[in-house]
Enzyme design. Structure first.
Site, PDB file in Angstrom:
ATOM      1  N   THR A  89       0.839  -1.209   0.000  1.00 16.74           N
ATOM      2  CA  THR A  89       0.000   0.000   0.000  1.00 16.74           C
ATOM      3  C   THR A  89       0.866   1.248   0.000  1.00 16.74           C
ATOM      4  N   GLY A 128       2.855  -2.935   8.356  1.00 16.40           N
ATOM      5  CA  GLY A 128       3.032  -3.197   9.789  1.00 16.40           C
ATOM      6  C   GLY A 128       4.496  -3.441  10.118  1.00 16.40           C
ATOM      7  N   GLU A 371      -6.046  -5.663   4.237  1.00 18.34           N
ATOM      8  CA  GLU A 371      -6.168  -6.905   3.455  1.00 18.34           C
ATOM      9  C   GLU A 371      -7.308  -6.809   2.454  1.00 18.34           C
TER      10      GLU A 371
HETATM   11  C1  LIG Z   1       4.470 -13.541  16.499  1.00 15.71           C
HETATM   12  C2  LIG Z   1       3.361 -14.473  16.158  1.00 15.71           C
HETATM   13  C3  LIG Z   1       2.271 -13.783  15.335  1.00 15.71           C
HETATM   14  C4  LIG Z   1       1.444 -14.821  14.565  1.00 15.71           C
HETATM   15  C5  LIG Z   1       0.111 -14.248  14.147  1.00 15.71           C
HETATM   16  C6  LIG Z   1      -0.892 -14.367  15.228  1.00 15.71           C
HETATM   17  C7  LIG Z   1      -1.998 -13.402  15.059  1.00 15.71           C
HETATM   18  C8  LIG Z   1      -2.747 -13.603  13.739  1.00 15.71           C
HETATM   19  C9  LIG Z   1      -3.573 -12.402  13.382  1.00 15.71           C
HETATM   20  C10 LIG Z   1      -4.212 -12.576  12.019  1.00 15.71           C
HETATM   21  C11 LIG Z   1      -4.822 -11.368  11.376  1.00 15.71           C
HETATM   22  C12 LIG Z   1      -4.186 -10.063  11.710  1.00 15.71           C
HETATM   23  C13 LIG Z   1      -3.256  -9.583  10.641  1.00 15.71           C
HETATM   24  C14 LIG Z   1      -2.965  -8.124  10.781  1.00 15.71           C
HETATM   25  C15 LIG Z   1      -1.992  -7.665   9.728  1.00 15.71           C
HETATM   26  C16 LIG Z   1      -2.651  -6.829   8.663  1.00 15.71           C
HETATM   27  C17 LIG Z   1      -1.701  -6.715   7.494  1.00 15.71           C
HETATM   28  C18 LIG Z   1      -2.330  -5.993   6.370  1.00 15.71           C
HETATM   29  C19 LIG Z   1      -1.763  -6.102   5.163  1.00 15.71           C
HETATM   30  C20 LIG Z   1      -2.352  -5.435   4.034  1.00 15.71           C
HETATM   31  O1  LIG Z   1      -3.338  -4.737   4.119  1.00 15.71           O
HETATM   32  S1  LIG Z   1      -1.554  -5.821   2.569  1.00 15.71           S
HETATM   33  C21 LIG Z   1      -2.384  -4.865   1.383  1.00 15.71           C
HETATM   34  C22 LIG Z   1      -3.778  -5.425   1.122  1.00 15.71           C
HETATM   35  N1  LIG Z   1      -4.284  -4.826  -0.063  1.00 15.71           N
HETATM   36  C23 LIG Z   1      -5.283  -5.357  -0.765  1.00 15.71           C
HETATM   37  O2  LIG Z   1      -5.910  -6.336  -0.400  1.00 15.71           O
HETATM   38  C24 LIG Z   1      -5.586  -4.681  -2.054  1.00 15.71           C
HETATM   39  C25 LIG Z   1      -7.008  -4.935  -2.459  1.00 15.71           C
HETATM   40  N2  LIG Z   1      -7.095  -4.820  -3.901  1.00 15.71           N
HETATM   41  C26 LIG Z   1      -7.103  -5.964  -4.664  1.00 15.71           C
HETATM   42  O3  LIG Z   1      -7.091  -7.068  -4.206  1.00 15.71           O
HETATM   43  C27 LIG Z   1      -7.171  -5.739  -6.142  1.00 15.71           C
HETATM   44  O4  LIG Z   1      -6.724  -4.497  -6.513  1.00 15.71           O
HETATM   45  C28 LIG Z   1      -8.606  -5.917  -6.635  1.00 15.71           C
HETATM   46  C29 LIG Z   1      -8.879  -7.364  -6.646  1.00 15.71           C
HETATM   47  C30 LIG Z   1      -9.566  -5.176  -5.730  1.00 15.71           C
HETATM   48  C31 LIG Z   1      -8.786  -5.337  -8.005  1.00 15.71           C
HETATM   49  O5  LIG Z   1      -7.905  -5.998  -8.847  1.00 15.71           O
HETATM   50  P1  LIG Z   1      -7.804  -5.519 -10.373  1.00 15.71           P
HETATM   51  O6  LIG Z   1      -8.669  -4.314 -10.588  1.00 15.71           O
HETATM   52  O7  LIG Z   1      -6.388  -5.401 -10.664  1.00 15.71           O
HETATM   53  O8  LIG Z   1      -8.401  -6.671 -11.217  1.00 15.71           O
HETATM   54  P2  LIG Z   1      -9.709  -7.500 -11.094  1.00 15.71           P
HETATM   55  O9  LIG Z   1     -10.574  -7.059  -9.991  1.00 15.71           O
HETATM   56  O10 LIG Z   1     -10.334  -7.568 -12.457  1.00 15.71           O
HETATM   57  O11 LIG Z   1      -9.095  -8.924 -10.767  1.00 15.71           O
HETATM   58  C32 LIG Z   1      -8.382  -9.550 -11.822  1.00 15.71           C
HETATM   59  C33 LIG Z   1      -8.631 -11.038 -11.711  1.00 15.71           C
HETATM   60  O12 LIG Z   1      -7.911 -11.490 -10.580  1.00 15.71           O
HETATM   61  C34 LIG Z   1      -8.780 -12.143  -9.696  1.00 15.71           C
HETATM   62  N3  LIG Z   1      -8.286 -11.884  -8.371  1.00 15.71           N
HETATM   63  C35 LIG Z   1      -8.241 -10.687  -7.755  1.00 15.71           C
HETATM   64  N4  LIG Z   1      -7.704 -10.819  -6.531  1.00 15.71           N
HETATM   65  C36 LIG Z   1      -7.380 -12.129  -6.413  1.00 15.71           C
HETATM   66  C37 LIG Z   1      -6.790 -12.899  -5.358  1.00 15.71           C
HETATM   67  N5  LIG Z   1      -6.430 -12.323  -4.205  1.00 15.71           N
HETATM   68  N6  LIG Z   1      -6.601 -14.217  -5.566  1.00 15.71           N
HETATM   69  C38 LIG Z   1      -6.984 -14.785  -6.729  1.00 15.71           C
HETATM   70  N7  LIG Z   1      -7.569 -14.129  -7.773  1.00 15.71           N
HETATM   71  C39 LIG Z   1      -7.748 -12.807  -7.590  1.00 15.71           C
HETATM   72  C40 LIG Z   1     -10.136 -11.558  -9.960  1.00 15.71           C
HETATM   73  O13 LIG Z   1     -11.163 -12.415  -9.519  1.00 15.71           O
HETATM   74  C41 LIG Z   1     -10.078 -11.401 -11.451  1.00 15.71           C
HETATM   75  O14 LIG Z   1     -10.277 -12.678 -12.010  1.00 15.71           O
HETATM   76  P3  LIG Z   1     -10.970 -12.786 -13.463  1.00 15.71           P
HETATM   77  O15 LIG Z   1     -11.152 -14.254 -13.661  1.00 15.71           O
HETATM   78  O16 LIG Z   1     -10.004 -12.147 -14.411  1.00 15.71           O
HETATM   79  O17 LIG Z   1     -12.257 -12.026 -13.354  1.00 15.71           O
HETATM   80  C1  LIG Z   2      -4.202  -1.330  10.645  1.00 23.68           C
HETATM   81  C2  LIG Z   2      -3.774  -1.422   9.200  1.00 23.68           C
HETATM   82  C3  LIG Z   2      -2.687  -2.223   8.858  1.00 23.68           C
HETATM   83  C4  LIG Z   2      -2.268  -2.284   7.524  1.00 23.68           C
HETATM   84  N1  LIG Z   2      -1.161  -3.041   7.205  1.00 23.68           N
HETATM   85  C5  LIG Z   2      -0.718  -3.041   5.919  1.00 23.68           C
HETATM   86  C6  LIG Z   2       0.457  -3.773   5.568  1.00 23.68           C
HETATM   87  O1  LIG Z   2       1.087  -4.400   6.405  1.00 23.68           O
HETATM   88  N2  LIG Z   2       0.894  -3.741   4.273  1.00 23.68           N
HETATM   89  C7  LIG Z   2       0.221  -3.031   3.313  1.00 23.68           C
HETATM   90  O2  LIG Z   2       0.657  -3.024   2.153  1.00 23.68           O
HETATM   91  N3  LIG Z   2      -0.920  -2.335   3.607  1.00 23.68           N
HETATM   92  C8  LIG Z   2      -1.389  -2.342   4.893  1.00 23.68           C
HETATM   93  N4  LIG Z   2      -2.532  -1.634   5.207  1.00 23.68           N
HETATM   94  C9  LIG Z   2      -3.188  -0.837   4.182  1.00 23.68           C
HETATM   95  C10 LIG Z   2      -4.494  -1.458   3.721  1.00 23.68           C
HETATM   96  O3  LIG Z   2      -4.237  -2.583   2.945  1.00 23.68           O
HETATM   97  C11 LIG Z   2      -5.256  -0.385   2.917  1.00 23.68           C
HETATM   98  O4  LIG Z   2      -5.668   0.614   3.820  1.00 23.68           O
HETATM   99  C12 LIG Z   2      -6.473  -0.994   2.216  1.00 23.68           C
HETATM  100  O5  LIG Z   2      -6.049  -1.833   1.177  1.00 23.68           O
HETATM  101  C13 LIG Z   2      -7.387   0.097   1.649  1.00 23.68           C
HETATM  102  O6  LIG Z   2      -6.643   0.970   0.798  1.00 23.68           O
HETATM  103  P1  LIG Z   2      -6.658   2.551   1.111  1.00 23.68           P
HETATM  104  O7  LIG Z   2      -6.508   2.751   2.554  1.00 23.68           O
HETATM  105  O8  LIG Z   2      -5.684   3.187   0.183  1.00 23.68           O
HETATM  106  O9  LIG Z   2      -8.130   3.010   0.721  1.00 23.68           O
HETATM  107  P2  LIG Z   2      -8.597   3.323  -0.795  1.00 23.68           P
HETATM  108  O10 LIG Z   2      -8.175   2.225  -1.687  1.00 23.68           O
HETATM  109  O11 LIG Z   2      -8.247   4.717  -1.114  1.00 23.68           O
HETATM  110  O12 LIG Z   2     -10.184   3.227  -0.594  1.00 23.68           O
HETATM  111  C14 LIG Z   2     -10.832   4.236   0.184  1.00 23.68           C
HETATM  112  C15 LIG Z   2     -12.301   3.984   0.074  1.00 23.68           C
HETATM  113  O13 LIG Z   2     -12.691   4.196  -1.277  1.00 23.68           O
HETATM  114  C16 LIG Z   2     -13.693   3.273  -1.657  1.00 23.68           C
HETATM  115  N5  LIG Z   2     -13.206   2.495  -2.797  1.00 23.68           N
HETATM  116  C17 LIG Z   2     -11.926   2.249  -3.142  1.00 23.68           C
HETATM  117  N6  LIG Z   2     -11.859   1.487  -4.248  1.00 23.68           N
HETATM  118  C18 LIG Z   2     -13.127   1.238  -4.616  1.00 23.68           C
HETATM  119  C19 LIG Z   2     -13.740   0.490  -5.680  1.00 23.68           C
HETATM  120  N7  LIG Z   2     -13.021  -0.177  -6.592  1.00 23.68           N
HETATM  121  N8  LIG Z   2     -15.090   0.461  -5.734  1.00 23.68           N
HETATM  122  C20 LIG Z   2     -15.835   1.101  -4.793  1.00 23.68           C
HETATM  123  N9  LIG Z   2     -15.327   1.819  -3.776  1.00 23.68           N
HETATM  124  C21 LIG Z   2     -13.988   1.877  -3.695  1.00 23.68           C
HETATM  125  C22 LIG Z   2     -13.954   2.379  -0.436  1.00 23.68           C
HETATM  126  O14 LIG Z   2     -15.013   2.898   0.314  1.00 23.68           O
HETATM  127  C23 LIG Z   2     -12.665   2.539   0.375  1.00 23.68           C
HETATM  128  O15 LIG Z   2     -12.868   2.368   1.766  1.00 23.68           O
HETATM  129  C24 LIG Z   2      -2.969  -1.548   6.535  1.00 23.68           C
HETATM  130  C25 LIG Z   2      -4.070  -0.757   6.878  1.00 23.68           C
HETATM  131  C26 LIG Z   2      -4.482  -0.692   8.207  1.00 23.68           C
HETATM  132  C27 LIG Z   2      -5.667   0.162   8.572  1.00 23.68           C
END
Ligand SMILES: CCCCCCCCCCCCCCCCC/C=C/C(=O)SCCNC(=O)CCNC(=O)[C@H](O)C(C)(C)COP(=O)(O)OP(=O)(O)OC[C@H]1O[C@@H](n2cnc3c(N)ncnc32)[C@H](O)[C@@H]1OP(=O)(O)O
Ligand SMILES: Cc1cc2nc3c(=O)[nH]c(=O)nc-3n(C[C@H](O)[C@H](O)[C@H](O)COP(=O)(O)OP(=O)(O)OC[C@H]3O[C@@H](n4cnc5c(N)ncnc54)[C@H](O)[C@@H]3O)c2cc1C
Length: 616
Positions: A89, A128, A371
């Site tokens: 991110t 994180g 996530e």
């Molecule tokens: C010390 C001991 C510790 C041990 C642990 C103990 C505790 C455990 C705690 C557990 C939980 C707590 C964890 C806390 C940590 C938090 C960490 C956070 C990390 C993050 O946030 S990382 C960043 C996360 N970001 C995202 O998720 C981004 C979201 N956006 C997307 O996924 C994509 O941009 C999208 C999917 C929304 C859009 O993609 P795009 O527009 O590029 O394309 P499409 O939507 O058309 O998708 C293309 C095709 O791909 C398929 N697809 C999409 N995603 C996936 C996937 N993930 N897997 C498989 N396939 C995927 C779509 O379905 C499309 O398929 P098609 O057939 O072409 O239609």
């Molecule tokens: C506690 C915490 C821990 C995190 N840890 C990590 C980490 O370890 N690694 C990492 O890479 N990231 C991490 N993140 C980031 C997290 O993955 C992003 O915040 C998340 O993916 C959302 O992206 P953004 O914050 O940029 O919001 P944006 O993508 O800007 O979205 C903002 C709002 O816009 C709207 N929106 C966005 N896209 C669309 C769409 N396609 N259609 C409709 N509405 C839409 C939704 O309402 C969304 O809430 C963490 C976030 C938090 C809060």
């Protein structure tokens, strides 16, 4: 706080390491066992600065890197010799991964990648542990070869010196600031300027850049999303735990606290004797159980899919993606809603820090965002449902978790209403399929009118979201029904235990029915009498489950250290513990607070003088 969190996180990481060495080195099914021991959560109420290292950095190295890259980086990461994070991110982008601005330009002359975050908005923001804890990261960037974009790629990047922990040249790294919770995690920012890494620092299990700059595309680009799928599976389990903790606290408090006689002249009852209190607390106990079972199912599916992907079999990825999205969304939404409802069920004392419900909420709530933000993931699932509905129209078979969609699509009308569990479950599934059909009509009409798929998804977004939500309900309720009614180990349960489980199933199905009554009535004719009968059953099953509420939450087996709550303590000495906590407040160290002489006294005196003057 940060150093305390790191200290506890190291203790937890050591425990994890010993578990892994004992059970299955590097395997993924170690985590639920670990999380079964809730010390992780309790010891680190301000969040675990190593969780992304363990959940994402080490796994990305194992799953996205080659065997050689694992030997070079992964083994040291698994052994906690280096600490990393997952830096995807950016300040300007989180959801739309194709919009990420960080870039990696291949320099075939030196066989290196030149990494840059060209603008402020390109800075990595949120990872994180990035702020202070990590010395490495997985840096996700747009890959460029000869200035031609090739898509996203992952790079192992060292950001701090291993000896001094000083940021390396070209690295600008720090903490992003105070959050509403998890303030022990040191989420950070990272800017890179002309930062060079060797070619072999790009994770190349699924896609490669050859020394001469030729690009070998991944057979399935989505496999690069796999690290996120894993954490979504973990979130489902973790947030069901948070809800279970809050349900334990609120249940125990509800059988200690007495308030408001139910009959005139009668003594004040335990507040859990009030029907409305039962409706606040008991469904949340059941929801925690329902999601814990669904998350366990999902974890098994993840493990099977991960092994298949390792064998280059990507066939189950779409179904795992859909289920991981739907469960991550449903569990994080419902747990966050449920924890707040349980806090409110504890009156004013629920608002005290000593009750710990606020901190549990603050730990659970961000799971609706990280996530993959929940509303975005609902749209993801909505898109997948549209694809599957096209399969239904073409008479093709669907993935197992969507088989009910095919079955319901063949029903010309809903069978005679019986109110049985099967009937209630089928009603939710039937309403889901009705919603999918309507969403598809809108979506397809837009695509047929030459709208792009992305635009059609956006303009059909409300219906797609509804269909996705009902699909989640159908999957979760279906899984719970199977576990209670058709489980192979059902005969091993005592009749009493089976009865409690069946009461929980009754409550879950009726609760979901009433939550989606509007959606169901859109497709199924149900009479007022049939609905009133369900209302009676709801009241009846709450009464039936009331005597078991404490036993069920005791079975979650959270000790006082984990719950960290004066309201949920096992011995029930709530008032003594609330008072003990109050007396520890710094303001109670002195009888007269410092601000009296400095501020309050002059303020009151000035007002008194002004009052005298105005009388003269
Ligand atoms: C010390 C001991 C510790 C041990 C642990 C103990 C505790 C455990 C705690 C557990 C939980 C707590 C964890 C806390 C940590 C938090 C960490 C956070 C990390 C993050 O946030 S990382 C960043 C996360 N970001 C995202 O998720 C981004 C979201 N956006 C997307 O996924 C994509 O941009 C999208 C999917 C929304 C859009 O993609 P795009 O527009 O590029 O394309 P499409 O939507 O058309 O998708 C293309 C095709 O791909 C398929 N697809 C999409 N995603 C996936 C996937 N993930 N897997 C498989 N396939 C995927 C779509 O379905 C499309 O398929 P098609 O057939 O072409 O239609
Ligand atoms: C506690 C915490 C821990 C995190 N840890 C990590 C980490 O370890 N690694 C990492 O890479 N990231 C991490 N993140 C980031 C997290 O993955 C992003 O915040 C998340 O993916 C959302 O992206 P953004 O914050 O940029 O919001 P944006 O993508 O800007 O979205 C903002 C709002 O816009 C709207 N929106 C966005 N896209 C669309 C769409 N396609 N259609 C409709 N509405 C839409 C939704 O309402 C969304 O809430 C963490 C976030 C938090 C809060």
């Amino acid at each position: 706080m940060a150093s305390m969190s790191v200290k506890h996180a190291i203790a937890a990481a050591k425990k994890l390491r010993s578990l892994q060495e004992r059970f299955n080195p590097g395997g993924s099914d170690i985590y639920p066992a670990l999380m079964g021991d809730e010390a992780i959560t309790a010891l680190i109420p301000s969040g675990n600065p190593l969780s992304v290292h363990i959940l994402m950095f080490t796994r990305a190295l194992r799953e996205q890197g080659t065997d050689e890259q694992y030997e070079k980086f992964g083994r040291r990461a698994d052994n906690n010799e280096i600490i990393g994070t997952f830096a995807q991110t950016e300040l300007g982008h989180g959801t739309y991964l194709r919009g990420l601005e960080a870039r990696a330009d291949y320099d075939r002359g030196t066989e290196e990648f030149v990494l840059n975050t060209p603008k402020l908005s390109s800075y990595k923001w949120w990872p994180g542990g990035l702020g202070q804890t990590c010395n490495y990261c997985i840096f996700v960037a747009q890959l460029y070869i000869d200035n031609e974009a090739k898509g996203m790629a992952m790079f192992v990047v060292q950001i701090r010196d291993e000896e001094t922990h000083m940021p390396l040249p070209g690295v600008h790294v720090g903490e992003i600031g105070k959050k509403m919770g998890l303030n022990g995690v040191n989420n950070g920012f990272l800017g890179l300027k002309d930062y060079r890494v060797p070619r072999l620092n790009m994770l190349m299990r699924h896609q490669q850049v050859l020394p001469d700059g030729r690009f070998v595309k991944s057979p399935v680009s989505q496999v690069s999303y796999f690290p996120m799928v894993f954490v979504r599976c973990m979130v489902a389990r973790q947030n069901s735990n948070y809800l279970a903790q809050a349900a334990t606290i609120a249940t125990r408090y509800s059988v200690i606290r007495r308030q408001s006689p139910i009959e005139e002249g009668q003594p004040e009852p335990k507040i859990l004797e009030h029907l409305t209190q039962q409706m606040k607390v008991i469904p949340e106990i059941v929801t925690a159980v329902v999601y814990r079972l669904a998350a366990a199912n999902l974890q098994n599916m993840y493990n099977e899919t991960a092994e298949a992907v390792y064998r280059k079999d990507f066939s189950r990825l779409p179904e795992l993606h859909a289920l991981a999205c739907i469960l991550k969304v449903a569990t994080s939404y419902d747990s966050t809603y449920g924890i707040e409802r349980l806090r409110q069920a504890c009156g004013g004392h629920g608002y005290l820090t000593a009750g710990n419900l606020g901190n549990i909420f603050a730990m659970a709530a961000p799971a609706c965002t990280y996530e993959g933000e929940n509303s975005v993931l609902y749209l993801q699932v909505g898109k997948i449902l549209m694809k599957n509905w096209s399969q239904v129209l073409a008479g093709r078979e669907l993935m197992p978790s969507m088989a009910y969609i095919s079955e319901c699509s063949k029903m010309t009308s809903f069978p005679q209403w019986t109110g049985s569990w099967e009937c209630l479950l089928k009603a939710i599934q039937y309403a889901c399929v009705g919603s999918i059909r309507l969403a598809f009509q809108s979506y397809n009409a837009r695509v047929q009118s030459a709208q792009s798929q992305t635009a059609a998804v956006n303009y059909s977004g409300l219906e797609l979201t509804k269909a996705a939500e009902l699909h989640g309900r159908s999957y979760v309720a279906g899984n719970f029904y199977q576990q209670i009614v058709n489980s192979p180990n059902k005969h091993q349960r005592s009749p009493q235990f089976q009865k409690v489980l069946e009461n929980m199933l009754e409550l879950h199905l009726i609760q979901i029915f009433f939550r989606h009554l509007g959606d169901i009535l859109r497709f199924i004719r149900i009479t007022e009498d049939e609905i009133s009968a369900l209302q009676r059953r709801l009241e009846e099953v709450l009464k039936e489950l009331r005597p078991d509420a404490v036993a069920i939450t005791d079975a979650f087996d959270f000790n006082d250290k984990i719950l960290s709550s004066a309201l949920g303590c096992y011995d029930g000495n709530v008032y003594e513990r609330l008072f003990e906590a109050a007396l520890k407040h710094p303001l109670n160290r002195k009888s007269v607070p410092d601000f009296f002489e400095a501020h309050l006294k002059p303020f009151m005196k000035e007002n008194a003088d002004n009052a005298k003057k105005s009388k003269l």
